[in-house]
Design a protein around this motif. Structure first.
Motif, PDB file in Angstrom:
ATOM      1  N   PRO A 136       0.938  -1.600   0.030  1.00  0.00           N
ATOM      2  CA  PRO A 136      -0.280  -0.193  -0.475  1.00  0.00           C
ATOM      3  C   PRO A 136       0.783   1.208   0.090  1.00  0.00           C
ATOM      4  O   PRO A 136       0.620   2.417  -0.328  1.00  0.00           O
ATOM      5  CB  PRO A 136      -1.095  -0.376   1.435  1.00  0.00           C
ATOM      6  CG  PRO A 136       0.149  -1.182   2.254  1.00  0.00           C
ATOM      7  CD  PRO A 136       1.010  -1.902   1.167  1.00  0.00           C
ATOM      8  N   GLU A 137       2.060   1.799   0.295  1.00  0.00           N
ATOM      9  CA  GLU A 137       3.177   2.365   0.912  1.00  0.00           C
ATOM     10  C   GLU A 137       4.047   2.692  -0.685  1.00  0.00           C
ATOM     11  O   GLU A 137       3.549   4.305  -0.921  1.00  0.00           O
ATOM     12  CB  GLU A 137       3.928   2.375   1.367  1.00  0.00           C
ATOM     13  CG  GLU A 137       4.785   3.813   2.070  1.00  0.00           C
ATOM     14  CD  GLU A 137       5.786   3.908   2.781  1.00  0.00           C
ATOM     15  OE1 GLU A 137       6.264   4.407   3.149  1.00  0.00           O
ATOM     16  OE2 GLU A 137       5.734   2.671   3.144  1.00  0.00           O
ATOM     17  N   THR A 138       4.108   1.959  -1.154  1.00  0.00           N
ATOM     18  CA  THR A 138       3.923   1.905  -2.483  1.00  0.00           C
ATOM     19  C   THR A 138       3.175   3.380  -3.875  1.00  0.00           C
ATOM     20  O   THR A 138       3.153   3.500  -4.609  1.00  0.00           O
ATOM     21  CB  THR A 138       4.931   1.147  -3.135  1.00  0.00           C
ATOM     22  OG1 THR A 138       5.960   0.759  -2.982  1.00  0.00           O
ATOM     23  CG2 THR A 138       5.058   1.310  -4.935  1.00  0.00           C
ATOM     24  N   GLU A 139       1.644   1.978  -3.646  1.00  0.00           N
ATOM     25  CA  GLU A 139       0.872   2.746  -4.718  1.00  0.00           C
ATOM     26  C   GLU A 139       0.421   3.998  -3.869  1.00  0.00           C
ATOM     27  O   GLU A 139      -0.004   4.775  -4.613  1.00  0.00           O
ATOM     28  CB  GLU A 139      -0.226   1.267  -4.246  1.00  0.00           C
ATOM     29  CG  GLU A 139      -2.099   2.002  -4.770  1.00  0.00           C
ATOM     30  CD  GLU A 139      -1.544   1.811  -6.183  1.00  0.00           C
ATOM     31  OE1 GLU A 139      -2.776   2.531  -6.530  1.00  0.00           O
ATOM     32  OE2 GLU A 139      -0.679   1.156  -7.124  1.00  0.00           O
ATOM     33  N   ALA A 140       0.352   4.186  -2.444  1.00  0.00           N
ATOM     34  CA  ALA A 140      -0.381   5.606  -2.285  1.00  0.00           C
ATOM     35  C   ALA A 140       0.854   6.799  -2.445  1.00  0.00           C
ATOM     36  O   ALA A 140       0.739   7.240  -2.683  1.00  0.00           O
ATOM     37  CB  ALA A 140       0.142   5.366  -0.725  1.00  0.00           C
ATOM     38  N   ARG A 141       2.395   6.669  -2.801  1.00  0.00           N
ATOM     39  CA  ARG A 141       3.115   6.708  -3.573  1.00  0.00           C
ATOM     40  C   ARG A 141       2.772   7.382  -5.333  1.00  0.00           C
ATOM     41  O   ARG A 141       3.080   8.298  -5.086  1.00  0.00           O
ATOM     42  CB  ARG A 141       4.398   6.781  -3.213  1.00  0.00           C
ATOM     43  CG  ARG A 141       4.768   6.929  -1.455  1.00  0.00           C
ATOM     44  CD  ARG A 141       6.267   6.704  -0.971  1.00  0.00           C
ATOM     45  NE  ARG A 141       6.163   6.499  -0.084  1.00  0.00           N
ATOM     46  CZ  ARG A 141       6.405   7.800   1.184  1.00  0.00           C
ATOM     47  NH1 ARG A 141       5.498   8.617   0.875  1.00  0.00           N
ATOM     48  NH2 ARG A 141       6.729   7.401   3.017  1.00  0.00           N
ATOM     49  N   ARG A 142       2.439   6.235  -5.642  1.00  0.00           N
ATOM     50  CA  ARG A 142       2.121   6.813  -6.855  1.00  0.00           C
ATOM     51  C   ARG A 142       0.674   7.506  -7.213  1.00  0.00           C
ATOM     52  O   ARG A 142       1.056   8.217  -8.013  1.00  0.00           O
ATOM     53  CB  ARG A 142       2.033   4.907  -7.432  1.00  0.00           C
ATOM     54  CG  ARG A 142       1.872   5.161  -8.694  1.00  0.00           C
ATOM     55  CD  ARG A 142       1.310   3.478  -9.656  1.00  0.00           C
ATOM     56  NE  ARG A 142       0.235   3.055  -8.882  1.00  0.00           N
ATOM     57  CZ  ARG A 142      -1.509   4.366  -9.950  1.00  0.00           C
ATOM     58  NH1 ARG A 142      -0.791   4.791 -10.590  1.00  0.00           N
ATOM     59  NH2 ARG A 142      -1.861   3.922  -9.187  1.00  0.00           N
ATOM     60  N   LEU A 143      -0.394   6.983  -6.395  1.00  0.00           N
ATOM     61  CA  LEU A 143      -1.562   7.969  -5.788  1.00  0.00           C
ATOM     62  C   LEU A 143      -1.460   9.362  -6.206  1.00  0.00           C
ATOM     63  O   LEU A 143      -1.262  10.260  -6.906  1.00  0.00           O
ATOM     64  CB  LEU A 143      -2.230   7.924  -5.125  1.00  0.00           C
ATOM     65  CG  LEU A 143      -2.508   5.636  -5.387  1.00  0.00           C
ATOM     66  CD1 LEU A 143      -3.945   5.652  -4.431  1.00  0.00           C
ATOM     67  CD2 LEU A 143      -3.887   5.819  -6.649  1.00  0.00           C
ATOM     68  N   ASP A 180       1.843  20.708  -1.477  1.00  0.00           N
ATOM     69  CA  ASP A 180       0.279  20.919  -0.948  1.00  0.00           C
ATOM     70  C   ASP A 180      -0.313  19.931  -0.866  1.00  0.00           C
ATOM     71  O   ASP A 180       0.036  18.967   0.143  1.00  0.00           O
ATOM     72  CB  ASP A 180      -0.128  22.002  -0.919  1.00  0.00           C
ATOM     73  CG  ASP A 180      -1.782  21.933   0.071  1.00  0.00           C
ATOM     74  OD1 ASP A 180      -1.210  22.397   1.458  1.00  0.00           O
ATOM     75  OD2 ASP A 180      -2.589  22.154   0.283  1.00  0.00           O
ATOM     76  N   THR A 181       0.235  18.972  -1.876  1.00  0.00           N
ATOM     77  CA  THR A 181      -0.769  17.939  -2.680  1.00  0.00           C
ATOM     78  C   THR A 181       0.111  16.625  -1.322  1.00  0.00           C
ATOM     79  O   THR A 181       0.040  14.995  -0.650  1.00  0.00           O
ATOM     80  CB  THR A 181      -1.093  17.232  -3.504  1.00  0.00           C
ATOM     81  OG1 THR A 181      -2.285  18.882  -4.340  1.00  0.00           O
ATOM     82  CG2 THR A 181      -2.057  16.784  -3.797  1.00  0.00           C
ATOM     83  N   ARG A 182       1.257  16.669  -1.153  1.00  0.00           N
ATOM     84  CA  ARG A 182       1.724  16.108  -0.961  1.00  0.00           C
ATOM     85  C   ARG A 182       1.749  15.741   0.447  1.00  0.00           C
ATOM     86  O   ARG A 182       2.287  14.826   1.181  1.00  0.00           O
ATOM     87  CB  ARG A 182       3.287  16.144  -1.758  1.00  0.00           C
ATOM     88  CG  ARG A 182       4.105  15.840  -2.979  1.00  0.00           C
ATOM     89  CD  ARG A 182       3.456  14.733  -3.491  1.00  0.00           C
ATOM     90  NE  ARG A 182       4.518  13.490  -2.998  1.00  0.00           N
ATOM     91  CZ  ARG A 182       5.276  13.336  -4.397  1.00  0.00           C
ATOM     92  NH1 ARG A 182       6.317  13.649  -4.429  1.00  0.00           N
ATOM     93  NH2 ARG A 182       6.676  12.440  -2.862  1.00  0.00           N
ATOM     94  N   GLN A 183       2.245  17.037   0.661  1.00  0.00           N
ATOM     95  CA  GLN A 183       1.783  17.445   2.296  1.00  0.00           C
ATOM     96  C   GLN A 183       0.106  16.056   2.683  1.00  0.00           C
ATOM     97  O   GLN A 183       1.135  15.090   3.554  1.00  0.00           O
ATOM     98  CB  GLN A 183       1.937  18.559   2.761  1.00  0.00           C
ATOM     99  CG  GLN A 183       3.208  19.252   2.959  1.00  0.00           C
ATOM    100  CD  GLN A 183       4.256  18.752   3.505  1.00  0.00           C
ATOM    101  OE1 GLN A 183       5.325  17.902   3.016  1.00  0.00           O
ATOM    102  NE2 GLN A 183       4.107  19.032   5.113  1.00  0.00           N
ATOM    103  N   VAL A 184      -0.433  16.350   2.386  1.00  0.00           N
ATOM    104  CA  VAL A 184      -1.777  15.803   2.780  1.00  0.00           C
ATOM    105  C   VAL A 184      -1.027  14.021   2.102  1.00  0.00           C
ATOM    106  O   VAL A 184      -1.667  13.387   2.885  1.00  0.00           O
ATOM    107  CB  VAL A 184      -2.789  16.090   1.419  1.00  0.00           C
ATOM    108  CG1 VAL A 184      -4.184  15.582   1.726  1.00  0.00           C
ATOM    109  CG2 VAL A 184      -3.124  17.744   1.574  1.00  0.00           C
ATOM    110  N   ALA A 185      -0.407  13.633   1.251  1.00  0.00           N
ATOM    111  CA  ALA A 185      -0.656  12.264   0.836  1.00  0.00           C
ATOM    112  C   ALA A 185       0.754  11.837   2.179  1.00  0.00           C
ATOM    113  O   ALA A 185      -0.121  10.508   2.914  1.00  0.00           O
ATOM    114  CB  ALA A 185       0.527  11.967  -0.363  1.00  0.00           C
ATOM    115  N   ALA A 186       1.355  12.795   2.480  1.00  0.00           N
ATOM    116  CA  ALA A 186       2.174  11.902   3.634  1.00  0.00           C
ATOM    117  C   ALA A 186       1.976  11.880   4.691  1.00  0.00           C
ATOM    118  O   ALA A 186       2.076  10.525   6.247  1.00  0.00           O
ATOM    119  CB  ALA A 186       3.793  13.164   3.771  1.00  0.00           C
TER     120      ALA A 186
END
Length: 228
Positions: free
Chosen positions: A49-56, A189-195
């Motif tokens: 899931p972490e790899t998929e989450a970073r792709r998303l 900002d979107t990368r921060q939301v993902a993190a």
């Protein structure tokens, strides 16, 4: 003697189309409306899931940058009028991202308004969540609170978001340069939301009512006192 040109914008006077208090109230209402519904997701539970989450996250950040940059292109007062539509458009992308990341972790059912609010805005105003979220080791405990508390949190976030958005808005008088800056911030900002979403979903998520949350806080304070 040179006449003063009152039509030129500066950092201390905002265009007449903008009122900070009015904009802040509109942003707060938009936040409250926005978190009332959790987007569905077509993403399935993933073995990694972490790899998929970073792709998303990469894909969503690129979409957010293009969307924000495009909406920031209109010059002058027209650019100011796109601030709220830009915010809402970016939140839609980010909320869908949080939904998809939760689905990748197999935890979509655990998403509620508190979790969505946390993921979207924790990096914007961490102080606003003091009465809503308790971190206990690798657990995140979300208080089950009334609408008035959610409204108060949203208002604090709305003020922060408005201050940042109006600051960006000054750059809209330089449309090309401003659009690049706005798009770059939307990407970040979107990368921060993902993190935030990934960190939350890798933790144990619990809901607690006010009494349970108060006991947790009291226990933390006692433990902290013993450590000192």
């Amino acid at each position: 003697m040179t006449e003063r040109n009152d039509t030129q914008p500066n950092s201390t006077s905002l265009p007449a189309v903008v009122s900070q208090d009015e904009t802040s109230n509109r942003v707060t209402r938009a936040i409250l409306d926005f978190i009332s519904q959790i987007p569905d997701s077509k993403v399935h539970s993933h073995r990694d899931p972490e790899t998929e989450a970073r792709r998303l996250a990469n894909r969503a950040a690129q979409r957010a940058a293009v969307t924000a940059g495009t909406l920031a292109l209109p010059p002058g007062p027209l650019g100011w009028l796109t601030i709220l539509p830009e915010l809402v458009s970016i939140w839609k992308i980010q909320a869908q991202l949080v939904s998809d990341i939760a689905a990748a972790y197999g935890k979509h059912a655990e998403l509620g308004r508190e979790q969505m609010l946390w993921c979207l805005f924790r990096h914007t105003s961490a102080q606003a969540f003091r009465d809503l979220v308790i971190r206990l080791g690798d657990r995140l405990i979300f208080r089950r609170v009334s609408y008035s508390v959610i409204e108060r949190v949203a208002k604090q976030i709305g003020v922060k978001v408005t201050q940042r958005a109006l600051g960006e808005g000054l750059s809209r008088w330089m449309p090309i340069i401003g659009a690049i800056g706005v798009g770059g911030y939307a990407y970040y900002d979107t990368r921060q939301v993902a993190a935030t979403a990934i960190a939350m979903l890798q933790s144990e998520i619990r809901m607690a009512d006010e009494d349970d949350a108060a006991r947790v806080v009291a226990t933390q304070e006692v433990q902290a006192t013993r450590l000192h």
